[in-house]
Design a protein around this motif. Structure first.
Motif, PDB file in Angstrom:
ATOM      1  N   SER A   2       0.832  -1.196   0.000  1.00  0.00           N
ATOM      2  CA  SER A   2       0.000   0.000   0.000  1.00  0.00           C
ATOM      3  C   SER A   2       0.875   1.257   0.000  1.00  0.00           C
ATOM      4  O   SER A   2       2.044   1.229   0.385  1.00  0.00           O
ATOM      5  CB  SER A   2      -0.926   0.001   1.216  1.00  0.00           C
ATOM      6  N   THR A   3       0.292   2.341  -0.435  1.00  0.00           N
ATOM      7  CA  THR A   3       1.056   3.594  -0.511  1.00  0.00           C
ATOM      8  C   THR A   3       1.415   4.113   0.870  1.00  0.00           C
ATOM      9  O   THR A   3       2.459   4.748   1.031  1.00  0.00           O
ATOM     10  CB  THR A   3       0.260   4.655  -1.282  1.00  0.00           C
ATOM     11  N   GLU A   4       0.572   3.849   1.878  1.00  0.00           N
ATOM     12  CA  GLU A   4       0.906   4.299   3.232  1.00  0.00           C
ATOM     13  C   GLU A   4       2.153   3.603   3.754  1.00  0.00           C
ATOM     14  O   GLU A   4       3.016   4.244   4.355  1.00  0.00           O
ATOM     15  CB  GLU A   4      -0.266   4.037   4.189  1.00  0.00           C
ATOM     16  N   LEU A   5       2.243   2.305   3.536  1.00  0.00           N
ATOM     17  CA  LEU A   5       3.415   1.558   3.987  1.00  0.00           C
ATOM     18  C   LEU A   5       4.674   2.036   3.269  1.00  0.00           C
ATOM     19  O   LEU A   5       5.733   2.190   3.887  1.00  0.00           O
ATOM     20  CB  LEU A   5       3.202   0.061   3.775  1.00  0.00           C
ATOM     21  N   ILE A   6       4.568   2.300   1.988  1.00  0.00           N
ATOM     22  CA  ILE A   6       5.706   2.817   1.232  1.00  0.00           C
ATOM     23  C   ILE A   6       6.115   4.190   1.760  1.00  0.00           C
ATOM     24  O   ILE A   6       7.307   4.476   1.912  1.00  0.00           O
ATOM     25  CB  ILE A   6       5.378   2.861  -0.275  1.00  0.00           C
ATOM     26  N   ASN A   7       5.125   5.027   2.076  1.00  0.00           N
ATOM     27  CA  ASN A   7       5.446   6.346   2.652  1.00  0.00           C
ATOM     28  C   ASN A   7       6.133   6.211   4.003  1.00  0.00           C
ATOM     29  O   ASN A   7       7.068   6.964   4.314  1.00  0.00           O
ATOM     30  CB  ASN A   7       4.179   7.183   2.784  1.00  0.00           C
ATOM     31  N   TYR A   8       5.675   5.278   4.844  1.00  0.00           N
ATOM     32  CA  TYR A   8       6.331   5.061   6.135  1.00  0.00           C
ATOM     33  C   TYR A   8       7.777   4.610   5.949  1.00  0.00           C
ATOM     34  O   TYR A   8       8.673   5.067   6.661  1.00  0.00           O
ATOM     35  CB  TYR A   8       5.575   4.017   6.966  1.00  0.00           C
ATOM     36  N   ILE A   9       8.016   3.729   5.000  1.00  0.00           N
ATOM     37  CA  ILE A   9       9.369   3.234   4.762  1.00  0.00           C
ATOM     38  C   ILE A   9      10.268   4.349   4.241  1.00  0.00           C
ATOM     39  O   ILE A   9      11.412   4.512   4.707  1.00  0.00           O
ATOM     40  CB  ILE A   9       9.332   2.030   3.789  1.00  0.00           C
ATOM     41  N   ILE A  10       9.770   5.132   3.301  1.00  0.00           N
ATOM     42  CA  ILE A  10      10.566   6.248   2.760  1.00  0.00           C
ATOM     43  C   ILE A  10      10.852   7.272   3.851  1.00  0.00           C
ATOM     44  O   ILE A  10      11.986   7.760   3.983  1.00  0.00           O
ATOM     45  CB  ILE A  10       9.842   6.884   1.559  1.00  0.00           C
ATOM     46  N   ALA A  43      11.891   6.323  15.863  1.00  0.00           N
ATOM     47  CA  ALA A  43      11.291   7.496  16.499  1.00  0.00           C
ATOM     48  C   ALA A  43      10.334   8.214  15.558  1.00  0.00           C
ATOM     49  O   ALA A  43       9.176   8.475  15.908  1.00  0.00           O
ATOM     50  CB  ALA A  43      12.388   8.443  16.968  1.00  0.00           C
ATOM     51  N   TYR A  44      10.799   8.528  14.367  1.00  0.00           N
ATOM     52  CA  TYR A  44       9.969   9.302  13.443  1.00  0.00           C
ATOM     53  C   TYR A  44       8.765   8.500  12.962  1.00  0.00           C
ATOM     54  O   TYR A  44       7.653   9.021  12.894  1.00  0.00           O
ATOM     55  CB  TYR A  44      10.797   9.772  12.253  1.00  0.00           C
ATOM     56  N   THR A  45       8.982   7.225  12.655  1.00  0.00           N
ATOM     57  CA  THR A  45       7.876   6.406  12.159  1.00  0.00           C
ATOM     58  C   THR A  45       6.830   6.180  13.239  1.00  0.00           C
ATOM     59  O   THR A  45       5.626   6.251  12.957  1.00  0.00           O
ATOM     60  CB  THR A  45       8.403   5.065  11.631  1.00  0.00           C
ATOM     61  N   SER A  46       7.263   5.931  14.465  1.00  0.00           N
ATOM     62  CA  SER A  46       6.281   5.723  15.528  1.00  0.00           C
ATOM     63  C   SER A  46       5.499   7.002  15.805  1.00  0.00           C
ATOM     64  O   SER A  46       4.276   6.955  16.024  1.00  0.00           O
ATOM     65  CB  SER A  46       6.948   5.196  16.794  1.00  0.00           C
ATOM     66  N   ARG A  47       6.166   8.165  15.752  1.00  0.00           N
ATOM     67  CA  ARG A  47       5.430   9.417  15.945  1.00  0.00           C
ATOM     68  C   ARG A  47       4.438   9.646  14.810  1.00  0.00           C
ATOM     69  O   ARG A  47       3.300  10.048  15.036  1.00  0.00           O
ATOM     70  CB  ARG A  47       6.379  10.605  16.042  1.00  0.00           C
ATOM     71  N   THR A  48       4.848   9.345  13.582  1.00  0.00           N
ATOM     72  CA  THR A  48       3.954   9.526  12.438  1.00  0.00           C
ATOM     73  C   THR A  48       2.745   8.605  12.534  1.00  0.00           C
ATOM     74  O   THR A  48       1.610   9.026  12.272  1.00  0.00           O
ATOM     75  CB  THR A  48       4.721   9.262  11.127  1.00  0.00           C
ATOM     76  N   ILE A  49       2.969   7.357  12.903  1.00  0.00           N
ATOM     77  CA  ILE A  49       1.850   6.416  13.036  1.00  0.00           C
ATOM     78  C   ILE A  49       0.900   6.877  14.143  1.00  0.00           C
ATOM     79  O   ILE A  49      -0.322   6.846  13.974  1.00  0.00           O
ATOM     80  CB  ILE A  49       2.372   4.991  13.305  1.00  0.00           C
ATOM     81  N   LEU A  50       1.454   7.318  15.262  1.00  0.00           N
ATOM     82  CA  LEU A  50       0.596   7.789  16.352  1.00  0.00           C
ATOM     83  C   LEU A  50      -0.192   9.030  15.951  1.00  0.00           C
ATOM     84  O   LEU A  50      -1.361   9.179  16.323  1.00  0.00           O
ATOM     85  CB  LEU A  50       1.441   8.062  17.595  1.00  0.00           C
TER      86      LEU A  50
END
Length: 156
Positions: A2-10, A43-50
């Motif tokens: 999905s595009t969200e997962l790709i955005n999280y990885i990038i 850190a950044y990914t967990s903050r973005t997901i939250l």
């Protein structure tokens, strides 16, 4: 994928880059740079997901820095390296630069163009948001080590 997962990885990759860079600036050992990058990405990914699940940026930053504190505590015990080697570089992607910049720009505008209620409101909002995010980072990093020092001491 999905595009969200790709955005999280990038975003995780691009958050790891400044964490590694600041690790180099802070002269951490070479073998820990990879972990500093992982910490920045976590850190950044967990903050973005939250934030995507409607947490405020202050609470999301606090929880993300708590997660980094826990991970860094594990790495520090596993590799026998002081915890700040991992945490200081890892929290760099969480620093609220935009809010601090806007607060300073509004302060300069008040100095140059005179004080009005709108500029004061924007300055106070950005300044308080910056302070609370920085406080969340500090408390989030401190809580895991305080907890484990308090409850995991050997009996003497």
């Amino acid at each position: 994928m999905s595009t969200e997962l790709i955005n999280y990885i990038i975003n995780a990759i691009f958050a790891a880059i400044p964490a590694i860079g600041f690790g180099m600036v802070f002269n951490v050992p070479k073998h820990t740079l990879m972990y500093c990058g992982f910490g920045g990405a976590i850190a950044y990914t967990s903050r973005t997901i939250l934030m995507d699940i409607n947490f405020s940026i202050e609470l999301a930053t606090f929880l993300a820095s708590t997660i980094v504190g826990l991970v860094a505590l594990y790495w520090s015990r596993k590799y026998i390296i002081p915890r700040p080697v991992y945490t200081i570089a890892s929290i760099i992607p969480l620093i609220p630069g935009t809010y601090a910049f806007n607060a300073v720009i509004n302060l300069i505008n008040m100095s140059a163009h005179g004080v009005n209620p709108e500029l004061i409101t924007i300055f106070v909002e950005n300044g308080l948001k910056t302070i609370t995010i920085l406080g969340g980072i500090g408390f989030g990093l401190a809580i895991p080590s305080i907890y484990f020092m308090r409850y995991n001491r050997p009996i003497a």
